[in-house]
Design an enzyme around this catalytic site. Structure first.
Site, mmCIF file in Angstrom:
data_model
loop_
_atom_site.group_PDB
_atom_site.id
_atom_site.type_symbol
_atom_site.label_atom_id
_atom_site.label_comp_id
_atom_site.label_asym_id
_atom_site.label_seq_id
_atom_site.Cartn_x
_atom_site.Cartn_y
_atom_site.Cartn_z
ATOM 1 N N ASP A 131 27.243 27.413 21.949
ATOM 2 C CA ASP A 131 26.554 27.941 20.776
ATOM 3 C C ASP A 131 26.849 27.070 19.557
ATOM 4 O O ASP A 131 28.008 26.839 19.221
ATOM 5 C CB ASP A 131 27.005 29.382 20.523
ATOM 6 C CG ASP A 131 26.035 30.125 19.619
ATOM 7 O OD1 ASP A 131 24.874 29.692 19.496
ATOM 8 O OD2 ASP A 131 26.440 31.148 19.032
ATOM 9 N N HIS A 138 22.614 30.338 6.889
ATOM 10 C CA HIS A 138 23.530 31.295 7.508
ATOM 11 C C HIS A 138 24.977 30.836 7.300
ATOM 12 O O HIS A 138 25.839 31.607 6.877
ATOM 13 C CB HIS A 138 23.224 31.439 8.997
ATOM 14 C CG HIS A 138 24.263 32.203 9.771
ATOM 15 N ND1 HIS A 138 24.357 33.576 9.731
ATOM 16 C CD2 HIS A 138 25.264 31.780 10.579
ATOM 17 C CE1 HIS A 138 25.366 33.972 10.502
ATOM 18 N NE2 HIS A 138 25.941 32.902 11.024
ATOM 19 N N GLU A 201 22.565 38.253 16.023
ATOM 20 C CA GLU A 201 22.371 36.919 15.465
ATOM 21 C C GLU A 201 21.093 36.345 16.058
ATOM 22 O O GLU A 201 20.982 36.188 17.279
ATOM 23 C CB GLU A 201 23.562 35.995 15.772
ATOM 24 C CG GLU A 201 24.820 36.378 15.011
ATOM 25 C CD GLU A 201 25.898 35.299 15.038
ATOM 26 O OE1 GLU A 201 25.866 34.440 15.941
ATOM 27 O OE2 GLU A 201 26.780 35.327 14.151
ATOM 28 N N GLU A 203 18.852 33.583 17.082
ATOM 29 C CA GLU A 203 18.949 32.157 17.389
ATOM 30 C C GLU A 203 17.815 31.753 18.328
ATOM 31 O O GLU A 203 17.185 32.597 18.955
ATOM 32 C CB GLU A 203 20.285 31.857 18.091
ATOM 33 C CG GLU A 203 21.492 32.401 17.352
ATOM 34 C CD GLU A 203 22.815 31.861 17.875
ATOM 35 O OE1 GLU A 203 22.810 30.858 18.621
ATOM 36 O OE2 GLU A 203 23.853 32.452 17.535
ATOM 37 N N ASP A 235 22.694 36.546 19.848
ATOM 38 C CA ASP A 235 24.142 36.381 20.057
ATOM 39 C C ASP A 235 24.850 37.581 19.415
ATOM 40 O O ASP A 235 25.395 37.488 18.318
ATOM 41 C CB ASP A 235 24.584 35.061 19.413
ATOM 42 C CG ASP A 235 26.071 34.805 19.553
ATOM 43 O OD1 ASP A 235 26.692 35.382 20.466
ATOM 44 O OD2 ASP A 235 26.606 34.029 18.741
ATOM 45 N N ARG A 239 31.713 41.998 14.397
ATOM 46 C CA ARG A 239 32.293 41.293 13.244
ATOM 47 C C ARG A 239 33.754 41.642 13.003
ATOM 48 O O ARG A 239 34.533 40.791 12.532
ATOM 49 C CB ARG A 239 31.480 41.615 11.978
ATOM 50 C CG ARG A 239 30.022 41.223 12.046
ATOM 51 C CD ARG A 239 29.846 39.742 12.260
ATOM 52 N NE ARG A 239 28.433 39.363 12.321
ATOM 53 C CZ ARG A 239 28.004 38.190 12.760
ATOM 54 N NH1 ARG A 239 28.866 37.276 13.178
ATOM 55 N NH2 ARG A 239 26.720 37.921 12.805
ATOM 56 N N GLN A 242 35.774 39.831 15.559
ATOM 57 C CA GLN A 242 35.688 38.406 15.215
ATOM 58 C C GLN A 242 36.636 38.053 14.067
ATOM 59 O O GLN A 242 37.335 37.033 14.113
ATOM 60 C CB GLN A 242 34.232 38.079 14.823
ATOM 61 C CG GLN A 242 33.961 36.606 14.540
ATOM 62 C CD GLN A 242 32.491 36.357 14.155
ATOM 63 O OE1 GLN A 242 31.667 37.276 14.187
ATOM 64 N NE2 GLN A 242 32.180 35.130 13.811
ATOM 65 N N LYS A 255 32.073 37.903 20.878
ATOM 66 C CA LYS A 255 30.717 37.477 21.206
ATOM 67 C C LYS A 255 30.439 37.419 22.701
ATOM 68 O O LYS A 255 29.286 37.277 23.110
ATOM 69 C CB LYS A 255 30.459 36.097 20.590
ATOM 70 C CG LYS A 255 30.272 36.159 19.077
ATOM 71 C CD LYS A 255 30.333 34.789 18.453
ATOM 72 C CE LYS A 255 30.112 34.850 16.948
ATOM 73 N NZ LYS A 255 28.702 35.067 16.584
ATOM 74 N N THR A 259 24.932 38.494 25.501
ATOM 75 C CA THR A 259 24.007 37.599 24.798
ATOM 76 C C THR A 259 22.647 37.823 25.436
ATOM 77 O O THR A 259 22.506 37.666 26.651
ATOM 78 C CB THR A 259 24.425 36.123 24.976
ATOM 79 O OG1 THR A 259 25.768 35.960 24.516
ATOM 80 C CG2 THR A 259 23.504 35.194 24.186
ATOM 81 N N GLU A 376 24.528 39.313 6.848
ATOM 82 C CA GLU A 376 23.907 38.720 5.662
ATOM 83 C C GLU A 376 22.964 39.691 4.964
ATOM 84 O O GLU A 376 22.964 39.790 3.739
ATOM 85 C CB GLU A 376 23.121 37.466 6.070
ATOM 86 C CG GLU A 376 23.978 36.372 6.668
ATOM 87 C CD GLU A 376 23.116 35.365 7.410
ATOM 88 O OE1 GLU A 376 22.559 34.480 6.776
ATOM 89 O OE2 GLU A 376 23.004 35.489 8.651
HETATM 90 CA CA CA Z 1 26.030 32.518 17.146
#
Ligand code: CA
Length: 427
Positions: A131, A138, A201, A203, A235, A239, A242, A255, A259, A376
């Site tokens: 990844d 971002h 996320e 992507e 993804d 948080r 993380q 993570k 996915t 975000e």
């Molecule tokens: Ca990611």
């Protein structure tokens, strides 16, 4: 990237519904892996709301070369992805010719399967998943949450930042996502508990085509030839897990619990009309090092795609409400091109294999609602978003259903889509 007759915006297809299909008109023709009833997973090509059973079609022609290709259509698509741009492009032009000529209808019609009757799978065996972190807005916005004065670290504009992800937990769109538990920091020390800050996320997924041998880096000038196609990729990220685990080695269990991948592989050929220059670097930005710099890649290595995120809660669905769009942004916000990611990943001699998956990193724009994650959109969980029921969200709750969507749109061309990338949160 070459344009040809398969990009003609006025081309018409005899398959019912194909010409009005938002995602899968005849100009798209993405690959997928599907099964039906007693018949196991095999290669399909999406057209309208149908799938072409590719292997069965190829077997039916009686040509030796088709029999060889048909063998690649049984089971996961790795071997088909490895066959490269020439084989893929020839197959595309051939399918397009038949699908746009009503007099040849009989050649493919017997091998059409209604998509509604098919089960879609992760399209290939993913040996490795890496990844990247190429969405510059971002990276800047998330960096600002942690380091207000120094959001973007100095290496960012020199090197495509990435980490090795987990391939075993890549699941296909529609698979429920179970809330993970993990170590979460607290005032009295860490505790093991369910994540309270479960996020998405947005992507793009890049699936590797031919790939390289160990010890033989892929030059940037050849890197695009090693991309078999693109998917949507969510993804999922916890948080709070993380934040506690990521130093000093980066994301790990925050993570690797899931996915989600969209089932359709949109080919580089289908995306040719939607290429654009690489991200415009500021005048103070360093030029990419030579191994990441190629004139053609700079001129057309970017992707101009509209990305949208939709959310519905269980209460919304119970009240018959439709999902709401919570974000919209463009894939032009990727600071590094997919070809630069391929070249960088293999630059130390690391071998990329057919069907390996690369994530681009979360793609966000500069605006508040142009964000590829709730982290975000809600300013780190401090500004909740309000749903039509009056419910609020900072992070995802049980029953929330999140859908990613992407479209290629350009005046003078037929727009195409990527199909769904959906996950519903359990627990
Ligand atoms: Ca990611």
């Amino acid at each position: 990237m070459k344009l040809d007759e398969t990009h003609a915006p006025d081309a018409r297809c005899w398959v019912p519904g194909a010409d009005t299909s938002a995602d899968f008109p005849v100009q798209n023709l993405p690959f997928c892996l599907f099964s039906t009833g007693d018949l196991g997973p095999r290669a399909g090509v999406a057209i309208g709301s149908s799938l072409i059973d590719l292997g069965a079609f190829l077997h039916s022609t009686g040509h030796d070369a088709d029999s060889v290709l048909a063998e690649l259509c049984a089971g996961p698509l790795n071997a088909l992805l490895a066959s490269g741009a020439e084989v893929r492009g020839a197959l595309r032009r051939r399918l397009f010719a038949i699908l746009t000529d009503p007099s040849r209808r009989g050649e493919i019609e017997p091998f059409l399967v209604p998509m509604a009757e098919a089960e879609l799978h992760v399209p290939c065996e993913i040996g490795d998943y890496s990844d990247f972190y190429a969405g510059i807005h971002h990276a800047t916005r998330v960096g600002r949450l942690f380091r207000p004065d120094n959001p973007l670290l100095p290496n960012y504009r020199h090197i495509p930042i990435g980490y090795h992800g987990r391939a075993s937990s890549v699941v296909v769109s529609g698979t429920p996502v179970r809330r993970p538990a993990g170590q979460i920091a607290g005032p009295e020390g860490p505790r093991f508990q369910p994540s309270a800050r479960l996020d998405h996320e947005f992507e793009l997924g890049i699936l590797v085509g031919p790939g390289n041998l160990l010890g033989h880096p892929i030059p940037i000038s050849e890197a695009a030839d090693h991309i078999a196609g693109f998917t949507l990729l969510n993804d999922w990220s916890a948080r709070d897990i993380q934040a506690w685990e990521y130093q000093p080695l980066g994301p790990f269990l925050a993570k690797s619990f899931a996915t989600t991948l969209s089932p359709f592989i949109v080919t580089p050929e289908a995306l040719a009309p939607f290429r654009c220059p690489a991200f415009p670097r500021g005048k103070d930005d360093p030029a990419p090092l030579p191994y990441l710099l190629d004139p053609q890649d700079q001129a057309e290595g970017g992707l101009s795609l509209t990305l949208e995120t939709f959310l519905s809660s269980a209460a919304m669905r119970e009240q018959g409400m439709k999902e709401v769009r919570i974000a919209s942004q463009s894939a032009t916000n990727l600071y590094w091109t997919p070809a630069q990611m391929i070249a960088h990943h293999s630059s130390n001699g690391c071998n990329l294999r057919p069907g390996d998956l690369l994530g681009t990193g979360t793609i966000s724009g500069e605006g508040q609602d142009e964000a590829g994650s709730l982290l975000e959109l809600t300013d780190g969980g401090t500004r909740p978003i309000t749903l039509p029921t009056g419910e609020t969200r900072t992070f995802l709750l049980a029953g929330d259903r999140l859908r990613l969507a992407a479209r290629g749109e350009r005046p003078g061309f037929r727009s195409i889509g990527f199909g769904p990338c959906v996950g519903e949160i359990i627990g």
